[in-house]
Design a protein around this motif. Structure first.
Motif, PDB file in Angstrom:
ATOM      1  N   GLY A  81      11.463  -1.451 -15.543  1.00 42.13           N
ATOM      2  CA  GLY A  81      11.603  -2.470 -16.566  1.00 42.13           C
ATOM      3  C   GLY A  81      10.682  -3.644 -16.275  1.00 42.13           C
ATOM      4  O   GLY A  81      10.339  -3.912 -15.122  1.00 42.13           O
ATOM      5  N   GLU A  82      10.311  -4.336 -17.321  1.00 36.48           N
ATOM      6  CA  GLU A  82       9.453  -5.510 -17.190  1.00 36.48           C
ATOM      7  C   GLU A  82      10.120  -6.531 -16.272  1.00 36.48           C
ATOM      8  O   GLU A  82      11.275  -6.903 -16.475  1.00 36.48           O
ATOM      9  CB  GLU A  82       9.220  -6.106 -18.575  1.00 36.48           C
ATOM     10  N   GLY A  83       9.405  -6.932 -15.233  1.00 35.44           N
ATOM     11  CA  GLY A  83       9.931  -7.896 -14.270  1.00 35.44           C
ATOM     12  C   GLY A  83      10.582  -7.261 -13.056  1.00 35.44           C
ATOM     13  O   GLY A  83      10.899  -7.950 -12.088  1.00 35.44           O
ATOM     14  N   ASP A  84      10.796  -5.946 -13.076  1.00 35.52           N
ATOM     15  CA  ASP A  84      11.423  -5.272 -11.938  1.00 35.52           C
ATOM     16  C   ASP A  84      10.546  -5.347 -10.694  1.00 35.52           C
ATOM     17  O   ASP A  84       9.316  -5.327 -10.776  1.00 35.52           O
ATOM     18  CB  ASP A  84      11.693  -3.799 -12.240  1.00 35.52           C
ATOM     19  N   THR A  85      11.189  -5.411  -9.541  1.00 34.24           N
ATOM     20  CA  THR A  85      10.512  -5.333  -8.258  1.00 34.24           C
ATOM     21  C   THR A  85      10.674  -3.915  -7.737  1.00 34.24           C
ATOM     22  O   THR A  85      11.801  -3.427  -7.614  1.00 34.24           O
ATOM     23  CB  THR A  85      11.118  -6.330  -7.253  1.00 34.24           C
ATOM     24  N   LEU A  86       9.562  -3.255  -7.465  1.00 31.05           N
ATOM     25  CA  LEU A  86       9.593  -1.889  -6.941  1.00 31.05           C
ATOM     26  C   LEU A  86       9.370  -1.933  -5.437  1.00 31.05           C
ATOM     27  O   LEU A  86       8.338  -2.410  -4.969  1.00 31.05           O
ATOM     28  CB  LEU A  86       8.510  -1.034  -7.608  1.00 31.05           C
ATOM     29  N   ARG A  87      10.368  -1.467  -4.700  1.00 26.75           N
ATOM     30  CA  ARG A  87      10.234  -1.326  -3.246  1.00 26.75           C
ATOM     31  C   ARG A  87       9.750   0.100  -3.003  1.00 26.75           C
ATOM     32  O   ARG A  87      10.512   1.056  -3.110  1.00 26.75           O
ATOM     33  CB  ARG A  87      11.564  -1.600  -2.556  1.00 26.75           C
ATOM     34  N   LEU A  88       8.464   0.213  -2.718  1.00 23.18           N
ATOM     35  CA  LEU A  88       7.807   1.514  -2.608  1.00 23.18           C
ATOM     36  C   LEU A  88       7.813   2.018  -1.169  1.00 23.18           C
ATOM     37  O   LEU A  88       7.480   1.272  -0.245  1.00 23.18           O
ATOM     38  CB  LEU A  88       6.364   1.413  -3.097  1.00 23.18           C
ATOM     39  N   THR A  89       8.178   3.276  -0.995  1.00 24.70           N
ATOM     40  CA  THR A  89       8.072   3.954   0.287  1.00 24.70           C
ATOM     41  C   THR A  89       7.174   5.169   0.058  1.00 24.70           C
ATOM     42  O   THR A  89       7.475   6.016  -0.783  1.00 24.70           O
ATOM     43  CB  THR A  89       9.437   4.409   0.812  1.00 24.70           C
ATOM     44  N   PHE A  90       6.083   5.223   0.792  1.00 23.43           N
ATOM     45  CA  PHE A  90       5.122   6.324   0.678  1.00 23.43           C
ATOM     46  C   PHE A  90       5.214   7.214   1.909  1.00 23.43           C
ATOM     47  O   PHE A  90       5.160   6.719   3.040  1.00 23.43           O
ATOM     48  CB  PHE A  90       3.686   5.783   0.590  1.00 23.43           C
ATOM     49  N   TYR A  91       5.349   8.508   1.690  1.00 25.17           N
ATOM     50  CA  TYR A  91       5.307   9.486   2.773  1.00 25.17           C
ATOM     51  C   TYR A  91       3.997  10.253   2.649  1.00 25.17           C
ATOM     52  O   TYR A  91       3.710  10.823   1.594  1.00 25.17           O
ATOM     53  CB  TYR A  91       6.478  10.476   2.668  1.00 25.17           C
ATOM     54  N   ASN A  92       3.226  10.257   3.727  1.00 30.33           N
ATOM     55  CA  ASN A  92       1.991  11.033   3.771  1.00 30.33           C
ATOM     56  C   ASN A  92       2.094  11.995   4.958  1.00 30.33           C
ATOM     57  O   ASN A  92       1.715  11.653   6.073  1.00 30.33           O
ATOM     58  CB  ASN A  92       0.769  10.126   3.911  1.00 30.33           C
ATOM     59  N   PRO A  93       2.621  13.206   4.740  1.00 27.76           N
ATOM     60  CA  PRO A  93       2.794  14.148   5.845  1.00 27.76           C
ATOM     61  C   PRO A  93       1.502  14.844   6.269  1.00 27.76           C
ATOM     62  O   PRO A  93       1.465  15.494   7.307  1.00 27.76           O
ATOM     63  CB  PRO A  93       3.792  15.162   5.272  1.00 27.76           C
ATOM     64  N   GLU A  94       0.470  14.726   5.483  1.00 24.96           N
ATOM     65  CA  GLU A  94      -0.790  15.412   5.738  1.00 24.96           C
ATOM     66  C   GLU A  94      -1.625  14.703   6.794  1.00 24.96           C
ATOM     67  O   GLU A  94      -1.386  13.541   7.122  1.00 24.96           O
ATOM     68  CB  GLU A  94      -1.601  15.479   4.436  1.00 24.96           C
ATOM     69  N   ASP A  95      -2.663  15.397   7.257  1.00 26.73           N
ATOM     70  CA  ASP A  95      -3.582  14.768   8.212  1.00 26.73           C
ATOM     71  C   ASP A  95      -4.771  14.131   7.493  1.00 26.73           C
ATOM     72  O   ASP A  95      -5.731  13.711   8.114  1.00 26.73           O
ATOM     73  CB  ASP A  95      -4.059  15.775   9.261  1.00 26.73           C
ATOM     74  N   ASP A  96      -4.700  14.032   6.160  1.00 27.16           N
ATOM     75  CA  ASP A  96      -5.740  13.369   5.367  1.00 27.16           C
ATOM     76  C   ASP A  96      -5.322  11.938   5.027  1.00 27.16           C
ATOM     77  O   ASP A  96      -4.151  11.673   4.777  1.00 27.16           O
ATOM     78  CB  ASP A  96      -5.973  14.113   4.041  1.00 27.16           C
ATOM     79  N   VAL A 114       4.561   6.816   7.262  1.00 23.74           N
ATOM     80  CA  VAL A 114       5.417   6.249   6.218  1.00 23.74           C
ATOM     81  C   VAL A 114       4.941   4.815   6.029  1.00 23.74           C
ATOM     82  O   VAL A 114       4.798   4.072   7.003  1.00 23.74           O
ATOM     83  CB  VAL A 114       6.908   6.269   6.630  1.00 23.74           C
ATOM     84  N   THR A 115       4.679   4.437   4.779  1.00 26.49           N
ATOM     85  CA  THR A 115       4.169   3.105   4.469  1.00 26.49           C
ATOM     86  C   THR A 115       5.075   2.458   3.430  1.00 26.49           C
ATOM     87  O   THR A 115       5.508   3.115   2.489  1.00 26.49           O
ATOM     88  CB  THR A 115       2.728   3.210   3.912  1.00 26.49           C
ATOM     89  N   HIS A 116       5.363   1.178   3.607  1.00 31.56           N
ATOM     90  CA  HIS A 116       6.213   0.434   2.673  1.00 31.56           C
ATOM     91  C   HIS A 116       5.379  -0.650   1.992  1.00 31.56           C
ATOM     92  O   HIS A 116       4.513  -1.263   2.619  1.00 31.56           O
ATOM     93  CB  HIS A 116       7.389  -0.215   3.405  1.00 31.56           C
ATOM     94  N   ALA A 117       5.659  -0.885   0.720  1.00 33.05           N
ATOM     95  CA  ALA A 117       4.979  -1.932  -0.034  1.00 33.05           C
ATOM     96  C   ALA A 117       5.907  -2.388  -1.160  1.00 33.05           C
ATOM     97  O   ALA A 117       6.867  -1.702  -1.504  1.00 33.05           O
ATOM     98  CB  ALA A 117       3.659  -1.416  -0.615  1.00 33.05           C
ATOM     99  N   VAL A 118       5.617  -3.556  -1.710  1.00 27.69           N
ATOM    100  CA  VAL A 118       6.402  -4.107  -2.814  1.00 27.69           C
ATOM    101  C   VAL A 118       5.452  -4.415  -3.967  1.00 27.69           C
ATOM    102  O   VAL A 118       4.370  -4.977  -3.764  1.00 27.69           O
ATOM    103  CB  VAL A 118       7.149  -5.388  -2.380  1.00 27.69           C
ATOM    104  N   TYR A 119       5.875  -4.010  -5.168  1.00 26.70           N
ATOM    105  CA  TYR A 119       5.084  -4.246  -6.372  1.00 26.70           C
ATOM    106  C   TYR A 119       6.003  -4.798  -7.450  1.00 26.70           C
ATOM    107  O   TYR A 119       7.096  -4.264  -7.669  1.00 26.70           O
ATOM    108  CB  TYR A 119       4.438  -2.941  -6.859  1.00 26.70           C
ATOM    109  N   VAL A 120       5.582  -5.855  -8.130  1.00 28.38           N
ATOM    110  CA  VAL A 120       6.359  -6.420  -9.239  1.00 28.38           C
ATOM    111  C   VAL A 120       5.727  -5.970 -10.544  1.00 28.38           C
ATOM    112  O   VAL A 120       4.536  -6.201 -10.785  1.00 28.38           O
ATOM    113  CB  VAL A 120       6.420  -7.962  -9.169  1.00 28.38           C
ATOM    114  N   ALA A 121       6.519  -5.289 -11.366  1.00 24.07           N
ATOM    115  CA  ALA A 121       6.060  -4.807 -12.671  1.00 24.07           C
ATOM    116  C   ALA A 121       6.152  -5.970 -13.656  1.00 24.07           C
ATOM    117  O   ALA A 121       7.116  -6.112 -14.394  1.00 24.07           O
ATOM    118  CB  ALA A 121       6.922  -3.629 -13.119  1.00 24.07           C
ATOM    119  N   SER A 122       5.153  -6.816 -13.650  1.00 25.06           N
ATOM    120  CA  SER A 122       5.229  -8.096 -14.355  1.00 25.06           C
ATOM    121  C   SER A 122       5.034  -8.020 -15.861  1.00 25.06           C
ATOM    122  O   SER A 122       5.440  -8.921 -16.576  1.00 25.06           O
ATOM    123  CB  SER A 122       4.220  -9.077 -13.762  1.00 25.06           C
TER     124      SER A 122
END
Length: 163
Positions: A81-96, A114-122
């Motif tokens: 939704g507009e204004g939502d904050t997305l707490r992103l968790t990325f899993y990259n199991p590969e060697d690339d 495993v990488t974490h980031a935050v994005y606001v859907a403004s």
């Protein structure tokens, strides 16, 4: 062709007189935080040639996948939704090495991490994201669909009515 839910809701809002009455009955949408997990997934990579012999020719010089590897994001479509904050968790199991690029927002995804980031859907709209590694383009991509706050308020009101 299947249209996202947001288009169907916007079509209803476009009916004469519906918009004002519908929005008056529902409280304003309160943006929320959402947890989103995204995994990088190998779909067709040269290492698979050992088990899928037809890929040997495809990855060879002049083959349809020469100098490419086909990876994907799972999921490759995210709705917020507009204004939502997305707490992103990325899993990259590969060697690339991979990346997640959404407009001016970019996250490096180190191999086997495993990488974490935050994005606001403004703002509302459809936004493409991709991996910027040249050999992974144009296959490794997806879309973020940000629904307008008015649509989210209607959806919240409908859900409240069913409780």
């Amino acid at each position: 062709m299947r249209l996202p839910l947001s288009f169907a809701l916007l079509a209803v809002l476009a009916l004469p007189g519906c918009r004002v009455r519908a929005l008056d009955r529902h409280p304003a949408y309160r943006p929320r935080s959402r947890d989103v997990t995204i995994t990088t997934v190998p779909l067709l990579v040269k290492e698979m040639s050992r088990t899928l012999p037809f890929l040997v020719r495809d990855f060879a010089p002049g083959g349809v996948l020469a100098d490419k590897e086909v990876y994907g994001f799972m999921p490759d479509h995210i709705t917020a939704g507009e204004g939502d904050t997305l707490r992103l968790t990325f899993y990259n199991p590969e060697d690339d090495l991979h990346s997640f690029v959404l407009g001016g927002f970019a996250v490096g995804l180190a191999p086997q991490s495993v990488t974490h980031a935050v994005y606001v859907a403004s703002r509302a709209g459809l936004f493409d994201f991709e991996c910027s590694i040249p050999t992974h383009l144009p296959m490794m991509h997806g879309q973020l669909e940000v629904l307008p706050a008015a649509v989210m308020a209607l959806m919240d009101g409908s859900a409240a009515g069913r409780r």
